[in-house]
Design an enzyme around this catalytic site. Sequence first.
Site, PDB file in Angstrom:
ATOM      1  N   ASP A 407      37.906  13.361   1.874  1.00  0.00           N
ATOM      2  CA  ASP A 407      38.032  14.055   0.581  1.00  0.00           C
ATOM      3  C   ASP A 407      39.440  13.799   0.010  1.00  0.00           C
ATOM      4  O   ASP A 407      40.438  13.855   0.727  1.00  0.00           O
ATOM      5  CB  ASP A 407      37.809  15.550   0.767  1.00  0.00           C
ATOM      6  CG  ASP A 407      37.715  16.279  -0.560  1.00  0.00           C
ATOM      7  OD1 ASP A 407      36.616  16.286  -1.152  1.00  0.00           O
ATOM      8  OD2 ASP A 407      38.743  16.853  -0.994  1.00  0.00           O
ATOM      9  N   GLU A 450      34.629  13.754  -5.327  1.00  0.00           N
ATOM     10  CA  GLU A 450      35.718  13.006  -4.712  1.00  0.00           C
ATOM     11  C   GLU A 450      35.540  12.885  -3.191  1.00  0.00           C
ATOM     12  O   GLU A 450      36.501  12.596  -2.474  1.00  0.00           O
ATOM     13  CB  GLU A 450      37.074  13.682  -5.020  1.00  0.00           C
ATOM     14  CG  GLU A 450      37.251  15.050  -4.394  1.00  0.00           C
ATOM     15  CD  GLU A 450      36.728  16.183  -5.265  1.00  0.00           C
ATOM     16  OE1 GLU A 450      37.176  17.315  -5.087  1.00  0.00           O
ATOM     17  OE2 GLU A 450      35.854  15.929  -6.139  1.00  0.00           O
TER      18      GLU A 450
END
Length: 529
Positions: A407, A450
């Site tokens: 992430d 993301e």
Amino acid sequence: MKKILTTHKVSLATLLSILVSVSVISTLLILAISTYHLTKESLTSTYLALNYSKVEKMSHSVDSLFISMRTHLESTADFLERREEMTDQEIHEQLELLRSSSGYFNSLSWVDEMGIIRVNSPGGIGLEGTKIISGNTKDVLDARMPMLTTPYVGPSNQLLILMSHPIFSKDGTYRGIIGGTIYLQKENALNQILDNEASDNSGSHYYVVGPNGILLFHPQSQRIGENFDEHSLVRKIEEGQSGKEIATNVIGVSMLSAYSYVPEAGWGIVQQTPYSFVENLLLVELQQLLMRALVPFLLLLLLSIFIARKLAAPFNRLGTLVNQLAEGKPILQSEKEVLKEAHWNREADLLTKSVGMAFETIERNNQQLTQSAQTDSLTGLLNRRNLDEVLSVWSEEGRLFSLLVLDIDYFKSVNDTYGHQVGDQTLKMIAETLCTVSRKNDLCFRYGGEEFVILLPDTDSLSAYNVAEKIRRKVEKTSYIPNEILTVSIGISEYLKQTDSVTELFGFADSALYTSKVEGRNQITISSN
């Protein structure tokens, strides 16, 4: 009939193949049936002759043995008649010499005219002095002539026969008998003859019956003593006959049987081979015949198929390709080349070109749809759907692999500060970094937003950590946005070592990612579950 021919199409290749196959198979069947009957007669005659030859030799050997036994008893009796002055001990020594040197008898005895056993060899069993008052020995004693008894069960509970010869003094006075016992289930010269190749792997065996149909010898010793008097072969033996025929044994099995009468003993010897053994040989012969005919048959069949397919090849190939295309099956490159071939047949050539153009259009559309279904439209990485498919296959294979969940730290601020267009461009650049740093066999996926996932095949969590650390450093050192440093947090879990559930595997990796976030981001955590 017309409707059937209309609805059930038969290809030219199939039709020719069927005609050739029917012709060859019919010929093979006729040949096989003829061979079967001829070979059956030949094998039956051969095994009957072999069995008869063996049983005749066996019968002659047994007959000669009994003649030799009787001769030895007669010689011993004559010897004792000429030496009436011999003591019981001297007679015992003479009988012991005969018993041990010849191996004919299991025991020898002198029973005097009063029925008293005067001498017994071997000694030491306490029979001397015993008086015979009944039974087979008493009958032999009273007969005062050479005799061979029918088999009977003696005092030792053993099946035996008694061969005897009378003894007379010089003036003709009856002095008793010399008797030799032959135990049918103990070691002696008779059993040495009978035990020689009594049976073999084919199921062939022989047995011996006495004059009253009692089984005296059989490879299965527990059957000795059974009554075979009702068997047709035994009745013929009792009539003094010898011969060969196909007969059914006492348990209903068809046998190739040969039988021979033993005149000296009044016995019969039967040699048998299971008819099923001959049938098995026939099957082997037929199999060999079919195997020899198989190659020419296949060559002829292949030739007919080759000729037929040459005639129908253009249309068959096009039909197959169109069917594959309609069913959504993959088309090999070699099959695509067929659409570019020119054909001598004008209709086939025109049809091929038309199908080729349609195929190119459909394939182009399919490739676009497939690409859209399996990749993320923004980054070009494999998408979540493809991830699920790979995980399903690897888990079914029980394959070792590690899972990285990655992430981008504080990515929301990038979108908020620079806008979504810069954010999207950043995602593309980080995706390129993942593909560049990860190994050749590693698979990179965009999981959503993301968040990215990397699958590392045949890799444990420690080795996966090394790959993750390279990614973390590369991202940290790369300038994706001027004057901005981006970092990533990573969680790692290992399949099979920690769990065999894909769902749990993701949970462990997410927990590890969460730990990396909580402990300050820009970190890598291996799941401790």
